[in-house]
Design a protein around this motif. Structure first.
Motif, mmCIF file in Angstrom:
data_model
loop_
_atom_site.group_PDB
_atom_site.id
_atom_site.type_symbol
_atom_site.label_atom_id
_atom_site.label_comp_id
_atom_site.label_asym_id
_atom_site.label_seq_id
_atom_site.Cartn_x
_atom_site.Cartn_y
_atom_site.Cartn_z
ATOM 1 N N THR A 258 0.717 -1.082 0.095
ATOM 2 C CA THR A 258 -0.092 0.010 -0.001
ATOM 3 C C THR A 258 0.794 1.096 0.031
ATOM 4 N N GLU A 259 0.271 2.379 -0.174
ATOM 5 C CA GLU A 259 1.089 3.421 -0.154
ATOM 6 C C GLU A 259 1.472 3.733 1.205
ATOM 7 N N GLY A 260 2.845 4.520 1.068
ATOM 8 C CA GLY A 260 3.358 4.851 2.465
ATOM 9 C C GLY A 260 4.883 4.243 2.501
ATOM 10 N N PRO A 261 5.687 4.408 3.698
ATOM 11 C CA PRO A 261 6.704 3.847 3.926
ATOM 12 C C PRO A 261 7.289 2.201 3.457
ATOM 13 N N VAL A 262 8.340 1.922 2.724
ATOM 14 C CA VAL A 262 8.631 0.691 2.543
ATOM 15 C C VAL A 262 10.051 0.470 2.845
ATOM 16 N N ASP A 263 10.271 -0.788 3.444
ATOM 17 C CA ASP A 263 11.941 -0.819 3.759
ATOM 18 C C ASP A 263 12.367 -1.980 2.792
ATOM 19 N N ILE A 264 13.391 -1.821 1.989
ATOM 20 C CA ILE A 264 14.103 -2.423 1.062
ATOM 21 C C ILE A 264 15.398 -3.007 1.611
ATOM 22 N N SER A 265 15.612 -4.255 1.410
ATOM 23 C CA SER A 265 16.805 -5.188 1.860
ATOM 24 C C SER A 265 17.288 -5.893 0.697
ATOM 25 N N THR A 266 18.681 -5.739 0.437
ATOM 26 C CA THR A 266 19.426 -6.414 -0.480
ATOM 27 C C THR A 266 20.514 -7.487 -0.137
ATOM 28 N N ARG A 267 20.947 -8.525 -1.059
ATOM 29 C CA ARG A 267 21.837 -9.407 -0.638
ATOM 30 C C ARG A 267 22.461 -9.540 -1.519
ATOM 31 N N THR A 268 23.863 -9.413 -1.903
ATOM 32 C CA THR A 268 24.673 -9.809 -3.084
ATOM 33 C C THR A 268 24.988 -11.261 -3.136
ATOM 34 N N LEU A 269 24.776 -11.715 -4.359
ATOM 35 C CA LEU A 269 24.687 -13.074 -4.636
ATOM 36 C C LEU A 269 25.933 -13.363 -5.489
ATOM 37 N N ARG A 270 26.291 -12.448 -6.354
ATOM 38 C CA ARG A 270 27.519 -12.431 -7.136
ATOM 39 C C ARG A 270 27.727 -11.326 -7.985
ATOM 40 N N GLU A 271 29.082 -10.739 -7.931
ATOM 41 C CA GLU A 271 29.329 -9.828 -8.584
ATOM 42 C C GLU A 271 30.438 -9.985 -9.635
ATOM 43 N N GLY A 272 30.225 -10.066 -10.898
ATOM 44 C CA GLY A 272 31.285 -10.296 -11.998
ATOM 45 C C GLY A 272 31.658 -8.991 -12.720
ATOM 46 N N ARG A 273 32.459 -9.312 -13.721
ATOM 47 C CA ARG A 273 32.814 -8.204 -14.680
ATOM 48 C C ARG A 273 31.811 -7.464 -15.235
ATOM 49 N N SER A 274 30.694 -8.077 -15.819
ATOM 50 C CA SER A 274 29.918 -7.344 -16.749
ATOM 51 C C SER A 274 28.649 -7.506 -15.989
ATOM 52 N N THR A 275 28.136 -8.459 -15.129
ATOM 53 C CA THR A 275 26.831 -8.596 -14.449
ATOM 54 C C THR A 275 26.789 -8.802 -12.953
ATOM 55 N N ALA A 276 25.729 -8.652 -12.560
ATOM 56 C CA ALA A 276 25.802 -8.598 -10.889
ATOM 57 C C ALA A 276 24.367 -9.290 -10.531
ATOM 58 N N GLN B 95 6.686 -3.925 4.561
ATOM 59 C CA GLN B 95 5.910 -2.876 5.168
ATOM 60 C C GLN B 95 5.464 -3.530 6.331
ATOM 61 N N ASN B 96 5.500 -2.689 7.368
ATOM 62 C CA ASN B 96 5.119 -2.952 8.616
ATOM 63 C C ASN B 96 5.641 -4.203 9.110
ATOM 64 N N GLY B 97 6.898 -4.482 8.874
ATOM 65 C CA GLY B 97 7.651 -5.584 9.341
ATOM 66 C C GLY B 97 7.431 -6.897 8.546
ATOM 67 N N ALA B 98 6.489 -6.982 7.755
ATOM 68 C CA ALA B 98 6.135 -7.972 6.809
ATOM 69 C C ALA B 98 6.474 -7.849 5.555
ATOM 70 N N PRO B 99 7.417 -8.975 4.986
ATOM 71 C CA PRO B 99 7.687 -8.951 3.336
ATOM 72 C C PRO B 99 6.363 -8.904 2.513
ATOM 73 N N THR B 100 6.395 -8.120 1.351
ATOM 74 C CA THR B 100 5.424 -8.077 0.371
ATOM 75 C C THR B 100 6.062 -8.574 -1.061
ATOM 76 N N VAL B 101 7.182 -8.270 -1.305
ATOM 77 C CA VAL B 101 7.862 -8.833 -2.513
ATOM 78 C C VAL B 101 9.173 -9.285 -2.212
ATOM 79 N N SER B 102 9.385 -10.279 -2.810
ATOM 80 C CA SER B 102 10.776 -10.959 -2.841
ATOM 81 C C SER B 102 11.449 -11.334 -4.362
ATOM 82 N N ALA B 103 12.593 -11.043 -4.717
ATOM 83 C CA ALA B 103 13.095 -11.024 -5.972
ATOM 84 C C ALA B 103 14.214 -11.446 -6.174
ATOM 85 N N MET B 104 14.769 -12.017 -7.059
ATOM 86 C CA MET B 104 15.901 -12.040 -7.592
ATOM 87 C C MET B 104 16.151 -11.459 -9.004
ATOM 88 N N ALA B 105 17.551 -10.780 -8.989
ATOM 89 C CA ALA B 105 17.830 -10.172 -10.397
ATOM 90 C C ALA B 105 19.244 -10.063 -10.701
#
Length: 272
Positions: free
Chosen positions: A72-90, A98-108
């Protein structure tokens, strides 16, 4: 017009770094659909955080996203973790909460689209569309539709009349929508706005006479090239409805006729 810090999309997806791997953002109510913040907009916010995390890999190449609950609208907390960092991709994991509960989980996996080889070999063809001025503007929708989906006011979106029969109670039954899209303030598309465009058209189920909004369970997006300035054309389709779920495929093409982004999502059939 190019993407600038003053563009509405850039402002709406802005993030603020809090630590080495954490950010915060303020989700904008203007990007809601049916009471929840749109999933494509959330992809844009996630992409912005990953761009800021590592400016040497500024562009999303692929992102696979699970929607765990409504945002919903309002503040959102975003946490990241590094899986791999290479020469051309990461590659990274990213979670929005929001409110301590995850709403989106992704890998990119992030990279630099401008540094990719310029060869293109594809059998895919862009949708055959009338010019935007001959298509149906979503701005003409009813007041009730605008109230239920204020996100449509963030875009200049035009639907191919051949696939917009649902708007007058005559869906074609083919499971196909086509049209044009650009940001309402005229800012040119970039890789992050492409992420948002992939999930911004009305659900393809509308063309099957099944209305109301369809919550996305998972969406995988591929961004294939830097888009040229101007309109983006889109084709959205579905082939299989089963078990209360359907898939929705979306292809985006830039003004030069190049395929610039693709996605597939699994969503629940419209409620109600």
């Amino acid at each position: 017009m190019s993407q600038t810090p003053s563009s509405e999309f850039v402002r709406a997806t802005a993030v603020e770094r809090q630590g080495d791997h954490t950010f915060t953002a303020e989700l904008d109510a203007g990007w809601k659909v049916g009471g929840a913040v749109n999933g494509g907009y959330l992809l844009g916010v996630a992409g912005r955080a990953l761009r800021d995390l590592n400016p040497s890999t500024p562009d999303p190449l692929v992102i696979s996203t699970f929607y765990l609950g409504p945002s919903t609208e309002g503040p959102v907390d975003i946490s990241t973790r590094t899986l791999r960092e290479g020469r051309s991709t990461a590659s990274y994991g990213i979670e929005l909460s929001q409110n301590g509960a995850p709403t989106v989980s992704a890998m990119a996996t992030m990279g630099n689209l401008g540094a990719l080889p310029d060869d293109v070999a594809t059998t895919a063809t862009p949708p055959q569309l009338p010019p935007p001025d001959e298509c149906i503007s979503v701005a003409e929708a009813s007041d009730d539709f605008h109230k239920a989906a204020p996100i449509i006011d963030r875009f200049d979106m035009r639907l191919d009349p051949a696939t917009a029969g649902f708007a007058v109670g005559k869906p074609s039954g083919r499971g196909l929508l086509q049209g044009w899209i650009r940001l309402i303030d005229g800012a040119d598309p970039d890789p992050l706005s492409l992420l948002t465009f992939l999930d911004s058209f009305p659900p393809v189920m509308f063309d099957l006479g099944r209305f109301n909004w369809a919550p996305t369970m998972e969406l995988t997006a591929h961004v294939r090239a830097l888009p040229a300035p101007g309109w983006i054309s889109a084709r959205i389709s579905t082939r299989n409805i089963a078990g209360g779920m359907f898939e929705e495929d979306c292809d985006l093409w830039d003004s030069t006729g190049r395929l610039v982004a693709q996605s597939r999502q699994l969503a629940r059939q419209p409620r109600g």
